[in-house]
Design a protein around this motif. Structure first.
Motif, PDB file in Angstrom:
ATOM      1  N   ALA A   1       0.834  -1.217   0.000  1.00 37.00           N
ATOM      2  CA  ALA A   1       0.000   0.000   0.000  1.00 37.00           C
ATOM      3  C   ALA A   1       0.865   1.263   0.000  1.00 37.00           C
ATOM      4  CB  ALA A   1      -0.926  -0.009   1.212  1.00 37.00           C
ATOM      5  N   GLY A   2       2.192   1.073  -0.091  1.00 36.21           N
ATOM      6  CA  GLY A   2       3.080   2.236  -0.220  1.00 36.21           C
ATOM      7  C   GLY A   2       3.651   2.761   1.080  1.00 36.21           C
ATOM      8  N   LYS A   3       3.479   2.035   2.171  1.00 31.29           N
ATOM      9  CA  LYS A   3       4.021   2.484   3.461  1.00 31.29           C
ATOM     10  C   LYS A   3       5.493   2.091   3.574  1.00 31.29           C
ATOM     11  CE  LYS A   3       0.105   3.649   5.809  1.00 31.29           C
ATOM     12  NZ  LYS A   3      -0.114   4.995   6.346  1.00 31.29           N
TER      13      LYS A   3
ATOM     14  N   LEU B   1      -6.983  -8.030   7.699  1.00 29.42           N
ATOM     15  CA  LEU B   1      -7.860  -6.999   7.111  1.00 29.42           C
ATOM     16  C   LEU B   1      -8.311  -6.003   8.175  1.00 29.42           C
ATOM     17  CD1 LEU B   1      -9.982  -9.283   4.729  1.00 29.42           C
ATOM     18  CD2 LEU B   1      -8.221  -7.624   4.045  1.00 29.42           C
ATOM     19  N   ALA B   2      -8.616  -6.505   9.370  1.00 28.09           N
ATOM     20  CA  ALA B   2      -9.031  -5.613  10.469  1.00 28.09           C
ATOM     21  C   ALA B   2      -7.863  -4.735  10.917  1.00 28.09           C
ATOM     22  CB  ALA B   2      -9.568  -6.441  11.634  1.00 28.09           C
ATOM     23  N   LEU B   3      -6.671  -5.319  11.047  1.00 33.55           N
ATOM     24  CA  LEU B   3      -5.484  -4.533  11.443  1.00 33.55           C
ATOM     25  C   LEU B   3      -5.179  -3.473  10.390  1.00 33.55           C
ATOM     26  CD1 LEU B   3      -3.159  -7.445  12.653  1.00 33.55           C
ATOM     27  CD2 LEU B   3      -4.097  -5.642  14.113  1.00 33.55           C
ATOM     28  N   GLY B   4      -5.277  -3.880   9.115  1.00 37.23           N
ATOM     29  CA  GLY B   4      -4.995  -2.942   8.024  1.00 37.23           C
ATOM     30  C   GLY B   4      -5.969  -1.777   8.008  1.00 37.23           C
ATOM     31  N   GLU B   5      -7.235  -2.081   8.254  1.00 35.30           N
ATOM     32  CA  GLU B   5      -8.239  -1.001   8.308  1.00 35.30           C
ATOM     33  C   GLU B   5      -7.898  -0.019   9.425  1.00 35.30           C
ATOM     34  OE1 GLU B   5     -12.893  -0.418   9.495  1.00 35.30           O
ATOM     35  OE2 GLU B   5     -12.452  -2.118   8.195  1.00 35.30           O
ATOM     36  N   ALA B   6      -7.442  -0.541  10.545  1.00 35.13           N
ATOM     37  CA  ALA B   6      -7.127   0.312  11.705  1.00 35.13           C
ATOM     38  C   ALA B   6      -6.008   1.304  11.408  1.00 35.13           C
ATOM     39  CB  ALA B   6      -6.751  -0.561  12.903  1.00 35.13           C
TER      40      ALA B   6
ATOM     41  N   PRO C   1      -5.816   0.826   2.184  1.00 35.32           N
ATOM     42  CA  PRO C   1      -6.974   0.700   1.295  1.00 35.32           C
ATOM     43  C   PRO C   1      -7.373  -0.772   1.127  1.00 35.32           C
ATOM     44  CG  PRO C   1      -5.151   1.878   0.220  1.00 35.32           C
ATOM     45  CD  PRO C   1      -4.619   1.314   1.492  1.00 35.32           C
ATOM     46  N   LEU C   2      -8.667  -1.042   1.186  1.00 33.62           N
ATOM     47  CA  LEU C   2      -9.179  -2.407   1.129  1.00 33.62           C
ATOM     48  C   LEU C   2      -8.780  -3.125  -0.171  1.00 33.62           C
ATOM     49  CD1 LEU C   2     -10.844  -4.577   2.549  1.00 33.62           C
ATOM     50  CD2 LEU C   2     -12.901  -3.583   1.530  1.00 33.62           C
TER      51      LEU C   2
ATOM     52  N   LEU D   1      -6.673  -6.664  -0.392  1.00 33.20           N
ATOM     53  CA  LEU D   1      -7.220  -7.880  -1.009  1.00 33.20           C
ATOM     54  C   LEU D   1      -6.296  -8.403  -2.111  1.00 33.20           C
ATOM     55  CD1 LEU D   1     -11.020  -6.957  -1.146  1.00 33.20           C
ATOM     56  CD2 LEU D   1      -9.913  -8.566   0.421  1.00 33.20           C
ATOM     57  N   ASN D   2      -5.658  -7.484  -2.847  1.00 34.51           N
ATOM     58  CA  ASN D   2      -4.699  -7.902  -3.880  1.00 34.51           C
ATOM     59  C   ASN D   2      -3.504  -8.621  -3.256  1.00 34.51           C
ATOM     60  OD1 ASN D   2      -6.110  -7.040  -6.097  1.00 34.51           O
ATOM     61  ND2 ASN D   2      -5.240  -4.974  -6.050  1.00 34.51           N
ATOM     62  N   THR D   3      -3.004  -8.079  -2.139  1.00 31.29           N
ATOM     63  CA  THR D   3      -1.874  -8.712  -1.444  1.00 31.29           C
ATOM     64  C   THR D   3      -2.280 -10.095  -0.944  1.00 31.29           C
ATOM     65  OG1 THR D   3      -1.096  -6.536  -0.740  1.00 31.29           O
ATOM     66  CG2 THR D   3      -0.184  -8.437   0.413  1.00 31.29           C
ATOM     67  N   LEU D   4      -3.478 -10.161  -0.358  1.00 26.76           N
ATOM     68  CA  LEU D   4      -3.978 -11.423   0.195  1.00 26.76           C
ATOM     69  C   LEU D   4      -4.073 -12.494  -0.896  1.00 26.76           C
ATOM     70  CD1 LEU D   4      -5.224 -13.139   2.417  1.00 26.76           C
ATOM     71  CD2 LEU D   4      -7.394 -11.950   2.050  1.00 26.76           C
ATOM     72  N   LYS D   5      -4.531 -12.088  -2.074  1.00 27.14           N
ATOM     73  CA  LYS D   5      -4.692 -13.030  -3.190  1.00 27.14           C
ATOM     74  C   LYS D   5      -3.368 -13.665  -3.604  1.00 27.14           C
ATOM     75  CE  LYS D   5      -8.274 -11.385  -5.817  1.00 27.14           C
ATOM     76  NZ  LYS D   5      -8.830 -10.618  -6.931  1.00 27.14           N
ATOM     77  N   ASP D   6      -2.272 -12.888  -3.467  1.00 25.27           N
ATOM     78  CA  ASP D   6      -0.955 -13.356  -3.924  1.00 25.27           C
ATOM     79  C   ASP D   6      -0.142 -14.048  -2.829  1.00 25.27           C
ATOM     80  OD1 ASP D   6      -1.454 -12.343  -6.398  1.00 25.27           O
ATOM     81  OD2 ASP D   6      -0.447 -10.427  -6.039  1.00 25.27           O
ATOM     82  N   PHE D   7      -0.589 -13.963  -1.573  1.00 20.04           N
ATOM     83  CA  PHE D   7       0.215 -14.454  -0.442  1.00 20.04           C
ATOM     84  C   PHE D   7       0.151 -15.977  -0.360  1.00 20.04           C
ATOM     85  CE2 PHE D   7       0.503 -15.242   4.288  1.00 20.04           C
ATOM     86  CZ  PHE D   7       1.855 -14.934   4.409  1.00 20.04           C
ATOM     87  N   LYS D   8       1.314 -16.614  -0.407  1.00 21.15           N
ATOM     88  CA  LYS D   8       1.333 -18.086  -0.427  1.00 21.15           C
ATOM     89  C   LYS D   8       1.612 -18.701   0.936  1.00 21.15           C
ATOM     90  CE  LYS D   8       2.201 -18.655  -5.312  1.00 21.15           C
ATOM     91  NZ  LYS D   8       3.028 -19.201  -6.380  1.00 21.15           N
ATOM     92  N   GLY D   9       1.678 -17.884   1.958  1.00 25.19           N
ATOM     93  CA  GLY D   9       1.928 -18.409   3.301  1.00 25.19           C
ATOM     94  C   GLY D   9       3.410 -18.475   3.593  1.00 25.19           C
ATOM     95  N   LEU D  10       3.742 -18.824   4.833  1.00 27.44           N
ATOM     96  CA  LEU D  10       5.132 -18.938   5.232  1.00 27.44           C
ATOM     97  C   LEU D  10       5.673 -20.300   4.819  1.00 27.44           C
ATOM     98  CD1 LEU D  10       5.206 -17.368   8.793  1.00 27.44           C
ATOM     99  CD2 LEU D  10       5.348 -16.268   6.584  1.00 27.44           C
ATOM    100  N   GLU D  11       6.957 -20.324   4.512  1.00 30.28           N
ATOM    101  CA  GLU D  11       7.584 -21.562   4.080  1.00 30.28           C
ATOM    102  C   GLU D  11       7.399 -22.658   5.141  1.00 30.28           C
ATOM    103  OE1 GLU D  11      11.659 -22.501   1.672  1.00 30.28           O
ATOM    104  OE2 GLU D  11      11.865 -21.422   3.557  1.00 30.28           O
TER     105      GLU D  11
END
Length: 448
Positions: free
Chosen positions: A130-132, A280-285, A289-290, A294-304
């Protein structure tokens, strides 16, 4: 030239966070000393030569000269040497406390008995995407004080109960206790003390996220503190949860708004859906941006090696949970993936086995009966596991992990899931769970 400030800061316990604390305080111009009970503590060669050291036992005399003691999380504050210092009115704090003093930047603080690392990593990626300008660490990855070198606008910290025990008024912008189950009772004494340590994360907090499905995660904070919850049931207005369709489709949702189908994210299983909702709740706090989240979540494959999505072959998804080295971890993986598979006739093929460490494998029986179509057994404790699981599902044997992967492919169809979650140590066949996981990924990638 260093400016010598104030009294003596004594770091008790070296290791990763101790080294970080010594170097940070030294660079800031404080007079620093360090003591450790080990003759040659890890990291002793990574601190400045001018720092006074006392190794081989905790130096009681040195501790009593301190203006302040910075205690490493591995050391129990209730040991006699530390209690003697406390009795003299010497403050004992964590490296997290030193970080809080050193920065006025926003902190996202995350703790819990399970899933801390997944949530910390994912919310870190969401913030970055999100650019932070973000720095992620604490109990995971880099020590907290090393993160100051990045000069971030936002710190995302995974915190353990050991770190929180000696942290006061963290004043996090948002904090969460993801879940609470019995853990570290050998250190904390009982569940109440463990719970109390975890809840120190909420001291001075600006916004709270809690888990509706676990009442122990909800803090006692002033009524004016904004609170948001996540859970695996249908959410109230402005809360995060799951909406289920009649055909079994599950939607991650905010109130009545459907955000993303659970089947559209790589990290599968109800435990991972809860982790995604927490993020998502932490990010909103913190105002992310939602759409970006959601785009990040879609691409996240979890921890090794932790229910990590490897790839899909002929409609079958393969997951590497090599870190599932005990029955509890494997149960979470089977139940989480099993409950989330769509359509409901699809099943799990699991690879189990290795060194069983004397565990009682009958604890897996119910989950195998419910969700597993075939279990392929590997490693030295195959006979013990077979005896415990007889009659639950089809049990097959493999001489090697490669053969186990091939057997799983042979016995699965579209929409099924193949899961490596051995519930065992790996040292009979591998150097450790990472090598076992890497080999699994290699063999899955060779499938055609």
């Amino acid at each position: 030239m260093l400016i010598q400030r104030g009294g003596l800061k004594v770091v008790a316990g070296l290791g990763v966070s101790g080294v970080s604390a010594v170097n940070f305080l030294h660079e800031k111009g404080y007079q620093v000393a360090v003591t450790d009970s080990r003759e040659v503590p890890p990291g002793h060669d990574q601190i400045p030569a001018t720092v006074k050291t006392s190794f081989g036992q905790l130096d009681q005399e040195l501790l009593l000269q301190a203006e302040e003691i910075i205690i490493s999380p591995g050391l129990d504050p209730k040991i006699p040497e530390i209690l003697a210092a406390i009795a003299q009115g010497i403050p004992v704090v964590s490296e997290i406390q030193i970080l809080r003093r050193a920065t006025d930047k926003a902190i996202v603080a995350i703790t819990g008995s399970n899933a801390k690392s997944t949530v910390t990593t994912l919310i870190g990626l969401m913030a970055k995407d999100a650019g932070k300008k973000v720095a992620v660490g604490g109990n995971l990855g880099r020590p907290a004080l090393d993160l100051t070198k990045d000069d971030p606008e936002l710190y995302i910290l995974e915190l353990s109960s050991f770190q929180l025990e000696t942290t006061s008024n963290l004043n996090a912008d948002v904090a969460v206790v993801l879940n609470l189950s019995e853990d570290h009772l050998d250190r904390h004494g009982d569940m109440f003390a463990y719970h109390t340590a975890k809840h120190r994360i909420f001291q001075g907090v600006k916004k709270v996220v809690h888990n509706r499905d676990d009442s122990l995660t909800r803090p006692l904070v002033p009524d004016a503190t904004p609170m948001q919850s996540f859970g695996l049931n249908a959410p109230d207005l402005n809360q995060y949860g799951l909406l289920r369709e009649d055909d079994g489709t599950m939607w991650l949702s905010r109130g009545r708004e459907r955000l993303i189908k659970s089947s559209d994210i790589y990290i599968q299983g109800t435990h991972n859906v809860a982790n995604a909702l927490a993020c998502l709740a932490l990010g909103e706090a913190i105002g992310l941006p939602l759409d970006s989240m959601l785009n990040t979540l879609k691409d996240f494959k979890g921890l090794e090696h932790r229910c990590e999505f490897v790839k899909e072959v002929h409609g079958v998804r393969y997951y590497n949970d090599s870190k599932g080295t005990n029955i509890g971890a494997t149960l979470a993986a089977i139940d989480g993936l099993g409950a989330a598979i769509e359509p409901q006739h699809a099943k799990v093929a699991i690879i189990l086995g290795g060194q069983g460490k004397g565990q009682d494998f009958t604890a897996l029986r119910n989950s195998l009966q419910k969700y597993v179509k075939v279990a392929v057994l590997i490693g030295e404790d195959q006979p013990i596991i077979e005896t415990a699981l007889q009659g639950t599902t089809t049990l097959l044997h493999a001489e090697s992990l490669k053969q186990a992967v091939e057997l799983c492919q042979k016995h699965t169809h579209e929409n099924d899931v193949v899961l490596l979650s051995p519930a065992c140590a790996s040292f009979d066949m591998f150097t450790g769970y990472p090598q076992r996981g890497h080999r699994f990924v290699e063999y899955v990638n060779e499938l055609n």
